[in-house]
Scaffold this motif. Structure first.
Motif, short mmCIF file in Angstrom:
data_model
loop_
_atom_site.label_atom_id
_atom_site.label_comp_id
_atom_site.label_asym_id
_atom_site.label_seq_id
_atom_site.Cartn_x
_atom_site.Cartn_y
_atom_site.Cartn_z
N LEU A 186 0.85 -1.18 0.00
CA LEU A 186 0.00 0.00 0.00
C LEU A 186 0.89 1.24 0.00
CD1 LEU A 186 -2.62 -1.11 2.65
CD2 LEU A 186 -2.88 -1.12 0.18
N HIS A 187 0.41 2.28 -0.62
CA HIS A 187 1.15 3.55 -0.66
C HIS A 187 0.53 4.49 0.37
CE1 HIS A 187 3.42 2.55 -4.34
NE2 HIS A 187 2.37 1.78 -4.57
N VAL A 188 1.04 4.38 1.59
CA VAL A 188 0.49 5.17 2.70
C VAL A 188 0.99 6.61 2.56
CG1 VAL A 188 0.40 5.43 5.21
CG2 VAL A 188 0.47 3.14 4.18
N LEU A 233 1.35 4.11 10.72
CA LEU A 233 0.34 3.96 9.69
C LEU A 233 -0.69 5.10 9.72
CD1 LEU A 233 -0.01 1.87 7.45
CD2 LEU A 233 -1.84 0.89 8.78
N LEU A 245 -3.47 7.42 8.57
CA LEU A 245 -4.51 7.33 7.55
C LEU A 245 -5.36 8.60 7.59
CD1 LEU A 245 -5.69 3.66 8.13
CD2 LEU A 245 -4.26 4.49 6.26
N TRP A 293 -6.61 12.97 10.76
CA TRP A 293 -5.67 11.88 10.51
C TRP A 293 -5.72 10.94 11.69
CZ3 TRP A 293 -2.32 10.85 6.40
CH2 TRP A 293 -2.34 11.77 5.37
N LEU A 338 -6.59 -3.69 6.28
CA LEU A 338 -5.32 -3.33 5.66
C LEU A 338 -4.58 -4.58 5.17
CD1 LEU A 338 -4.25 -0.50 8.10
CD2 LEU A 338 -4.68 -0.23 5.64
N GLN A 386 -3.87 3.74 -2.36
CA GLN A 386 -3.57 4.68 -1.29
C GLN A 386 -4.65 4.48 -0.24
OE1 GLN A 386 -4.57 9.07 -1.07
NE2 GLN A 386 -2.45 9.17 -1.79
N PRO A 387 -4.32 3.95 0.95
CA PRO A 387 -5.35 3.69 1.96
C PRO A 387 -5.78 4.96 2.68
CG PRO A 387 -3.22 3.06 2.82
CD PRO A 387 -3.00 3.51 1.40
N ARG A 388 -7.08 5.03 2.91
CA ARG A 388 -7.70 6.13 3.65
C ARG A 388 -8.83 5.53 4.47
NH1 ARG A 388 -8.71 10.65 -1.09
NH2 ARG A 388 -6.57 10.76 -1.83
#
Length: 196
Positions: free
Chosen positions: A3-5, A45, A47, A69, A110, A121-123
């Protein structure tokens, strides 16, 4: 594929580090796991947390707003709590620590996302109208994390506990899940009264 955090704003991270370093903030947190842990704690991490204020579509793509965030607070290899930050007129500030079912559910989602093998891109996406939180897997890995347009091919993974009728941890494309969410909010017609 990893994942591209997206990187969190530096002031948001600093505010969480300051809270973790404050015995008062940790002691007064409603998080027994955080208060009882031995050893170092680290925020990891980050998000971005977006809010979808209106599920029922209006003209154009569904738009969200960045609300804060969230950082997972780790002790060794396990998350013991989470920390939320919020944007204030003076910049990013620590909001609160918490624990509960969304913590483990976020980690599980995740891991699911990692196993999908596609770049995301995780959100996090909150849907207040349904008391629902999802992991939002945005396909544009270079996007500004504060930008909030849901794309039809983005993936949403409802976190547990999910609203009735929506399976937790089942990935859905936005184009498939939003109509289901819309139906959940549509008032059901009342049955006609029997004739007197």
């Amino acid at each position: 594929m990893p994942l591209h955090v997206p990187p969190a704003p530096v002031p948001a991270l600093r505010s969480v580090l300051a809270a973790l370093g404050s015995p008062t903030a940790v002691r007064e947190a409603p998080t027994p796991a955080l208060r009882s842990v031995q050893g170092p704690l680290s925020p990891e991490l980050p998000l971005p947390v977006h809010v979808l204020d209106r599920v029922v579509p209006t003209a154009g793509a569904p738009y969200t707003r960045l609300a804060g965030w969230r950082f997972l607070i780790r002790n060794g290899d396990r998350a013991v709590a989470a920390a939320d930050t919020r944007l204030t007129p003076d910049g990013w500030a620590f909001s609160h620590f918490f624990e509960g079912p969304y913590l483990g559910s976020t980690e599980r989602a995740l891991r699911q996302a990692e196993a999908m093998g596609a770049p995301f891109q995780p959100r996090l996406l909150s849907v207040p109208e349904l008391y629902m939180l999802t992991l939002w897997l945005h396909r544009d890995i270079e996007a500004d994390a504060s930008a909030g347009t849901l794309q039809p091919t983005d993936v949403l993974v409802p976190l547990a506990p999910a609203p009735p009728g929506i399976a937790a941890h089942r990935p859905h494309q936005v184009a498939d899940l939003l109509p289901v969410l819309t139906l959940r909010l549509t008032p059901q017609p009342l049955l006609d009264s029997p004739a007197a």
